[in-house]
Design a protein around this motif. Sequence first.
Motif, PDB file in Angstrom:
ATOM      1  N   ARG A   1       3.886   3.809   4.678  1.00 19.02           N
ATOM      2  CA  ARG A   1       2.664   3.125   5.096  1.00 19.02           C
ATOM      3  C   ARG A   1       2.947   1.626   5.157  1.00 19.02           C
TER       4      ARG A   1
ATOM      5  N   ASP B   1       7.080  -0.412   9.727  1.00 24.63           N
ATOM      6  CA  ASP B   1       7.477   0.253  10.979  1.00 24.63           C
ATOM      7  C   ASP B   1       8.849   0.885  10.765  1.00 24.63           C
ATOM      8  N   LEU B   2       8.852   2.164  10.419  1.00 26.09           N
ATOM      9  CA  LEU B   2      10.096   2.845  10.049  1.00 26.09           C
ATOM     10  C   LEU B   2       9.969   4.325  10.380  1.00 26.09           C
ATOM     11  N   ASP B   3      11.024   4.903  10.933  1.00 26.41           N
ATOM     12  CA  ASP B   3      11.069   6.325  11.270  1.00 26.41           C
ATOM     13  C   ASP B   3      11.707   7.090  10.112  1.00 26.41           C
TER      14      ASP B   3
END
Length: 392
Positions: free
Chosen positions: A346, A349-351
Amino acid sequence: MGYRFGRDDIAYLGSAAGRAALAEVDRLELTPATHLRDIEQVRRTHGEHTAALVETVRLRRKAVAKLPGSGDWLFTDDALQQATPALVARHRAGRLAGRAVHDVTCSIGAELAELARTCPAVIGSDLDEVRLAIAAHNLGIAPVVLARADALTPTSHDTVIIADPARRADGRRTYDPAKLQPPLPDLLAAYAGRDIAVKSAPGLDFDRLGWDGEIEVVSLDGAVREACLWSPGLTEPGVTRRATVLDSHGGATTLTDTDPDDIPDRAPGDWIIDPDGAIVRAGLVRHYAAKHGLWQLDPQIAYLTGDTVPPGVRGFHIEDRFDLREKTLRQELSRRDCGSLEILVRGIDLDPDALRKKLKLRGSHPYTLVITRIGRTGVAFLCTASAPASRA
């Protein structure tokens, strides 16, 4: 899109011959491996009714989890996808108990079946004649009046209006209220001054709606199912947001924006808690935290923390905390013999899937990695997950 049913199909499927044929077809596997063989067998016996029979059996099997007890119902593929899960509809019917109601987008009758349990007078209307015929079949002897009518043309008096505008436009899901079918602004204008409950997608931008009643976000078994707009006459004074968390075992908890939301500003406790999606979507994270003695990791992030886990909730026990650096994570997880890794994210910006591949895990111990930010700093909490604590 599935088979396109006609009124002749519905008449046949509801007849004695159709019921017998459906029972026969239901004994077939109808799996990808047996599909061609099964279709040929049905075609030899039932000819022109083959598609309607096979599609009905397929949809009935698909409906079991969403609409328990609907074993002899008829469906269309679109209508089943759009149907409200029975437990969610039952919850709404409970809020309307004792009122006369009119579902102006009744479709195949899933909502009407629950309303008939609690409401003294129930009307259902729709423009689609096939769906109305299906609703008549599905409702059987339930005391419901069905009629063909446009949802934007008021046709009843002294009833609570229920509506579920279709959430697709040009074949795609839409979150634009003006592109719903019927358009939400037109629907609200048509019933101005009436008590009304409108089902909508939970992804709508509620702050832009200008709604002066209550917005309730409902989840079932951890998945957010819908938002419902309740006009002021159908809610409690002062309530503008509500989160309702349902489970298949009959559990139901609710929070509103009139509940306390005063929480401390503290360092992380022993546990991290990821609140149910209904609570997050309704904007009631602080209210949930106050109720359970929790606080936020960061004021802008929905993750909560505390020294205990609320009943019925899965928690993540903090084992360690790291800076968000790939090299550090790889070394620490390797040192702990990490194998399977659940990654929750949360505010960053991370996969998760891409990160998991880069970490090259080869161990045997399971962990959970909670990645978020505190202030402007990205952090990673290494955790062990608990099963949901039992309710008191």
